[in-house]
Design an enzyme around this catalytic site. Structure first.
Site, PDB file in Angstrom:
ATOM      1  N   CYS A 133      39.326  49.427  35.988  1.00  0.00           N
ATOM      2  CA  CYS A 133      40.154  49.411  37.196  1.00  0.00           C
ATOM      3  C   CYS A 133      41.111  50.602  37.270  1.00  0.00           C
ATOM      4  CB  CYS A 133      40.895  48.088  37.330  1.00  0.00           C
ATOM      5  SG  CYS A 133      42.099  47.722  36.035  1.00  0.00           S
ATOM      6  N   HIS A 136      45.530  44.032  36.618  1.00  0.00           N
ATOM      7  CA  HIS A 136      44.465  44.603  37.445  1.00  0.00           C
ATOM      8  C   HIS A 136      45.074  45.455  38.551  1.00  0.00           C
ATOM      9  CE1 HIS A 136      40.415  45.016  38.837  1.00  0.00           C
ATOM     10  NE2 HIS A 136      40.645  44.432  40.006  1.00  0.00           N
ATOM     11  N   HIS A 194      37.986  48.251  44.112  1.00  0.00           N
ATOM     12  CA  HIS A 194      38.372  48.151  42.708  1.00  0.00           C
ATOM     13  C   HIS A 194      37.147  48.045  41.821  1.00  0.00           C
ATOM     14  CE1 HIS A 194      38.111  43.484  42.524  1.00  0.00           C
ATOM     15  NE2 HIS A 194      37.481  43.894  43.589  1.00  0.00           N
TER      16      HIS A 194
END
Length: 293
Positions: A198, A251, A263
């Site tokens: 990510c 995240h 993402h």
């Protein structure tokens, strides 16, 4: 560039297609467009032609806009950036018809289809990328007849900016991020050749935009300015989530717009666009955003 005769032939073909799809009566919905400028200071563009209607945006004096059709009951129908609404005629000065220049617009979507008729189920003639300049010939119920160097056809007004349209850094960042849709997830991955996790995806995308380097790849929330609320998110913002269940930020992705973000989620998936709209998993785990530019 297409010759004038080629463009004329293409427009004739499109008009014939309109007759086939909509019938002759549909031409009542086609309005010519003229350049104009705003003469008041901070004039409201409204959804309907009355002062109680929703304000779509506020436009400064001397801003270039496009007038659609003629004045009606003290109001002009006006196109500005990617919005079509109504503005009090007292604050709009259309260009004289004999001196009017072609109305110029810009494609604001990353890749937008040009169609043979003003409907989503008509033939796709091709597509135009963001920032492409087009000439706007007329407006028909939320569609523009556009001419570019390569295509002539209809494009949804939602993806056309008119007047003093300014492209944001966030739009460009989203365009770059979309190039990597489908790339595999790899823990610690920071390049297309290795794959992305990510934070690796985010740092790579921003580096491609203008060489920007984050102060810390594993703590991207330290850079930029805090976005104070979910409702103020803009394309290109970094969005952060608590997905690990321990309360910490775990995240990150890039906000696309319309409640979506791009993402690299996990090893079971690839780089993709997911929803973070109210009610979704990522809305429940969303914990903040940062704006770098």
């Amino acid at each position: 560039m297409k010759s004038t005769k080629q463009l004329q032939k293409r427009i004739v073909a499109i008009v014939l297609a309109m007759v086939t799809v909509f019938g002759v009566g549909s031409f009542a919905y086609a309005d010519e467009m003229r350049n104009a400028k705003v003469t008041g200071n901070g004039v409201n563009l409204r959804q309907e032609a009355n002062t109680d209607s929703t304000i779509l945006t506020n436009i400064a004096a001397d801003t270039a806009v496009a007038v659609i059709g003629e004045e009606e009951n003290g109001w002009y129908r006006v196109s500005y950036e990617n919005k079509i609404g109504y503005m009090a005629a007292d604050y709009v000065e259309p260009a004289a018809e004999e001196a009017a220049e072609p109305v110029i617009g810009y494609v604001t979507g990353s890749y937008v289809y040009v169609r043979s008729a003003p409907t989503t189920d008509s033939e796709i003639l091709g597509g135009l990328s963001r920032r492409t300049q087009v000439t706007l010939r007329e407006e028909i119920d939320g569609w523009y007849l556009v001419e570019s160097e390569t295509l002539t056809g209809y494009m949804s007004a939602e993806y056309i900016g008119v007047g003093d349209y300014v492209f944001s850094a966030g739009d460009d960042i989203v365009d770059i991020a979309k190039r990597y849709l489908g790339y595999r997830y790899v823990y610690g991955g920071t390049t297309p050749s290795t794959g992305f996790d990510c934070s690796g995806l985010v740092t790579w995308v921003y580096k491609q935009y203008n060489g920007y380097t984050f102060s810390c790849r594993t703590a991207l929330y330290r850079d930029g300015a805090r976005v104070s609320s979910y409702s103020e998110l803009q394309p290109g913002d970094l969005v952060f989530f608590r997905t690990a269940g321990n309360g910490s930020i775990s995240h990150v992705g890039i906000y696309v717009g319309d409640g979506q973000f791009i993402h690299a989620p996990n090893s079971r998936s690839v780089v993709k666009i997911s929803s973070m709209a109210p009610g979704s998993y990522y809305y429940r785990t969303y914990c903040g955003a940062r704006r770098i530019f």
